[in-house]
Design a protein around this motif. Structure first.
Motif, short mmCIF file in Angstrom:
data_model
loop_
_atom_site.label_atom_id
_atom_site.label_comp_id
_atom_site.label_asym_id
_atom_site.label_seq_id
_atom_site.Cartn_x
_atom_site.Cartn_y
_atom_site.Cartn_z
N PHE A 133 70.34 6.61 -20.75
CA PHE A 133 69.73 7.93 -20.89
C PHE A 133 68.24 7.82 -21.24
CE2 PHE A 133 68.57 11.62 -23.54
CZ PHE A 133 68.82 12.65 -22.65
N GLN A 134 67.90 6.93 -22.16
CA GLN A 134 66.51 6.76 -22.56
C GLN A 134 65.66 6.23 -21.41
OE1 GLN A 134 67.20 4.11 -25.87
NE2 GLN A 134 67.25 5.78 -27.38
N VAL A 135 66.18 5.25 -20.68
CA VAL A 135 65.45 4.70 -19.54
C VAL A 135 65.28 5.77 -18.46
CG1 VAL A 135 65.49 2.98 -17.68
CG2 VAL A 135 66.18 2.34 -20.00
N SER A 136 66.31 6.59 -18.26
CA SER A 136 66.21 7.67 -17.27
C SER A 136 65.09 8.64 -17.62
CB SER A 136 67.54 8.43 -17.19
OG SER A 136 68.58 7.62 -16.71
N ILE A 137 65.04 9.07 -18.87
CA ILE A 137 64.02 10.04 -19.30
C ILE A 137 62.62 9.48 -19.10
CG2 ILE A 137 63.08 11.31 -21.26
CD1 ILE A 137 65.67 12.46 -20.12
N VAL A 138 62.41 8.23 -19.54
CA VAL A 138 61.08 7.62 -19.38
C VAL A 138 60.75 7.48 -17.89
CG1 VAL A 138 59.70 5.54 -19.76
CG2 VAL A 138 61.20 6.40 -21.58
#
Length: 245
Positions: free
Chosen positions: A115-120
């Motif tokens: 999720f964090q990698v997707s947002i960035v």
């Protein structure tokens, strides 16, 4: 793969790449500030940016180019590409974490990392791949052809010329130039519906981009909208003159 990497705007990507490494190293997001020294954070974020950035470019470029997603907005395609790239990206992040001594990876942690990698990736992709400049006027509709599917979205759709380069076709649009591995004759077949004219055995030009013909001695050239001069052979001279009338 050649189309994905053949005409990458490396200067833009270098600025984004280096800028993110510096920001992440100084700020130390996701707990890296507390866990690592400055030098460790630099190597940590460099390793992650190299791995994750590779997949982000591949998947976002594919999403922007995919004919099946042509009716989707550019932002939605970036979201899809970044979300897909975050799957191997999350694995890379956790692999680097293991190298730097983190505890064993749990499924919930892997999902959080995805999720964090997707947002960035979505934020960076929206800035890097989408032209947010307001359109001041409605441009004339440009006819599409099978050949347009071969072009990187960064090159747009307004083709100026095609030229034969050995086993490649050099295509120039109003936004840049790239080469595509295919026969020149096949390329001409794919753009048969476009308003253009073959003017030489090695050159085709879009008629809206031909500003004039000029003669220097016995040689005739077509002057294009980008100021390039393309030679016109005697075989096609009559046809181009009639097309421009």
């Amino acid at each position: 793969m050649r189309q994905i990497f053949g005409d990458v705007r490396w200067e833009v990507k270098a600025v984004v790449f280096i800028g993110l490494i510096i920001v992440f190293t100084v700020v130390g997001p996701f707990g890296s500030y507390e866990r690592y020294s400055f030098a460790q954070r630099f190597s940590y974020w460099t390793a992650i940016m190299v791995g994750v950035g590779f997949f982000m470019h591949i998947f976002i470029s594919m999403a922007l180019r995919a004919p099946a997603l042509a009716n989707w907005s550019a932002l939605l395609r970036v979201v899809m590409g970044a979300s897909a790239a975050a799957i191997p990206g999350a694995g890379i992040v956790e692999f680097v974490n293991q190298i730097y001594g983190s505890s064993a990876v749990a499924l919930d942690q892997l999902i959080t990392t995805w999720f964090q990698v997707s947002i960035v990736g979505i934020v960076v992709g929206a800035v890097e791949y989408i032209d947010w400049r307001p359109k001041t006027e409605e441009a004339p509709a440009i006819p599409m052809s099978p050949f347009h599917k071969r072009l990187d979205p960064e090159l747009g759709t307004d083709i100026v010329s095609l030229s034969m380069q050995d086993h490649y076709v050099e295509v120039t649009t109003t936004l840049g130039t790239t080469v595509i591995l295919m026969r020149f004759s096949d390329a001409l077949d794919e753009i048969a519906n476009l308003p253009g004219q073959r003017i030489h055995r090695s050159h085709w030009v879009a008629l809206p981009h031909v500003t004039r013909l000029t003669k220097q001695g016995n040689r005739v050239h077509a002057i294009l909208s980008d100021e390039r001069q393309i030679p016109v052979s005697a075989t096609y001279l009559k046809d181009i003159k009639m097309a421009l009338e």
